[in-house]
Design a protein around this motif. Structure first.
Motif, PDB file in Angstrom:
ATOM      1  N   ASN A 285       0.883  -1.082  -0.114  1.00  0.00           N
ATOM      2  CA  ASN A 285       0.057   0.036   0.100  1.00  0.00           C
ATOM      3  C   ASN A 285       0.855   1.419  -0.116  1.00  0.00           C
ATOM      4  N   ARG A 286       0.650   2.206  -0.897  1.00  0.00           N
ATOM      5  CA  ARG A 286       1.402   3.533  -1.018  1.00  0.00           C
ATOM      6  C   ARG A 286       2.845   3.329  -1.594  1.00  0.00           C
ATOM      7  N   TYR A 287       3.234   2.097  -1.759  1.00  0.00           N
ATOM      8  CA  TYR A 287       4.585   2.073  -2.210  1.00  0.00           C
ATOM      9  C   TYR A 287       4.877   2.380  -3.871  1.00  0.00           C
ATOM     10  N   CYS A 288       5.981   2.893  -4.158  1.00  0.00           N
ATOM     11  CA  CYS A 288       6.384   3.256  -5.590  1.00  0.00           C
ATOM     12  C   CYS A 288       6.650   1.861  -6.278  1.00  0.00           C
ATOM     13  N   MET A 289       5.972   1.435  -7.410  1.00  0.00           N
ATOM     14  CA  MET A 289       6.327   0.289  -7.761  1.00  0.00           C
ATOM     15  C   MET A 289       6.301   0.598  -9.422  1.00  0.00           C
ATOM     16  N   GLY A 290       7.046  -0.215 -10.311  1.00  0.00           N
ATOM     17  CA  GLY A 290       7.009  -0.251 -11.777  1.00  0.00           C
ATOM     18  C   GLY A 290       7.655  -1.417 -12.272  1.00  0.00           C
TER      19      GLY A 290
ATOM     20  N   GLY B 119       4.564   2.324 -14.524  1.00  0.00           N
ATOM     21  CA  GLY B 119       4.708   2.684 -13.125  1.00  0.00           C
ATOM     22  C   GLY B 119       3.515   2.665 -12.383  1.00  0.00           C
ATOM     23  N   ILE B 120       3.193   2.389 -10.956  1.00  0.00           N
ATOM     24  CA  ILE B 120       2.020   2.822 -10.236  1.00  0.00           C
ATOM     25  C   ILE B 120       2.614   3.564  -9.187  1.00  0.00           C
ATOM     26  N   ASP B 121       2.151   4.784  -9.103  1.00  0.00           N
ATOM     27  CA  ASP B 121       2.694   5.632  -7.893  1.00  0.00           C
ATOM     28  C   ASP B 121       2.030   5.392  -6.739  1.00  0.00           C
TER      29      ASP B 121
ATOM     30  N   THR C  90      -1.363   5.248 -12.629  1.00  0.00           N
ATOM     31  CA  THR C  90      -0.424   4.398 -13.536  1.00  0.00           C
ATOM     32  C   THR C  90      -0.049   5.449 -14.533  1.00  0.00           C
ATOM     33  N   SER C  91       1.164   5.185 -14.853  1.00  0.00           N
ATOM     34  CA  SER C  91       1.693   5.626 -16.201  1.00  0.00           C
ATOM     35  C   SER C  91       2.329   4.602 -17.120  1.00  0.00           C
ATOM     36  N   TYR C  92       2.365   4.902 -18.296  1.00  0.00           N
ATOM     37  CA  TYR C  92       2.933   3.976 -19.327  1.00  0.00           C
ATOM     38  C   TYR C  92       3.951   4.527 -20.401  1.00  0.00           C
ATOM     39  N   ALA C  93       4.815   3.925 -20.904  1.00  0.00           N
ATOM     40  CA  ALA C  93       5.815   4.352 -21.901  1.00  0.00           C
ATOM     41  C   ALA C  93       4.639   4.417 -23.050  1.00  0.00           C
TER      42      ALA C  93
END
Length: 124
Positions: free
Chosen positions: A30-35, A50-52, A57-60
């Motif tokens: 929970n609330r980790y920065c992950m990708g 990535g999921i902030d 979420t964000s993507y190339a």
């Protein structure tokens, strides 16, 4: 640091799908920065999804509309659903996680160097 183990890689034909998983030790995600990052021999490592810390979420650009990142906090697991795979998607995929705050515009920098051992994806 979180200990990470990726799985789900394999060989698939172009147009096929794979689902990568990344299980981590320690506290809930929970609330980790992950990708997810990937690297092909001879190329630089690329942050693909990535999921902030706010679950955004964000993507190339190269994977938008085809890949989906998600996490299950109760299972300490990060996923990457990859659809419509292309030969250019081949490489070693690494997950990364840190108990730090990150946003959609800086998760790559916050996670670089904190990846797991990787899982291989081949697309023919």
């Amino acid at each position: 640091d979180v200990q990470l183990v990726e799985s789900g890689g394999g060989s698939v034909q172009a147009g096929g799908s794979l689902r990568l998983s990344c299980v981590g030790s320690g506290d809930t995600y929970n609330r980790y920065c992950m990708g997810w990052f990937r690297q092909y021999p001879g190329k630089e490592r690329e942050g693909v999804a990535g999921i902030d810390s706010d679950d955004l979420t964000s993507y190339a650009d190269s994977v938008k509309g085809r890949f989906t990142i998600s996490r299950d906090n109760a299972k300490n697991t990060l996923y990457l659903q990859m659809n419509s795979l292309k030969p250019d998607d081949a490489g070693t995929y690494y997950c990364a996680a840190r108990n730090v705050y990150c946003a959609s515009n800086n998760w790559r920098e916050r996670l670089f160097g904190f990846e797991g051992q990787g899982t291989q994806v081949t697309v023919s």
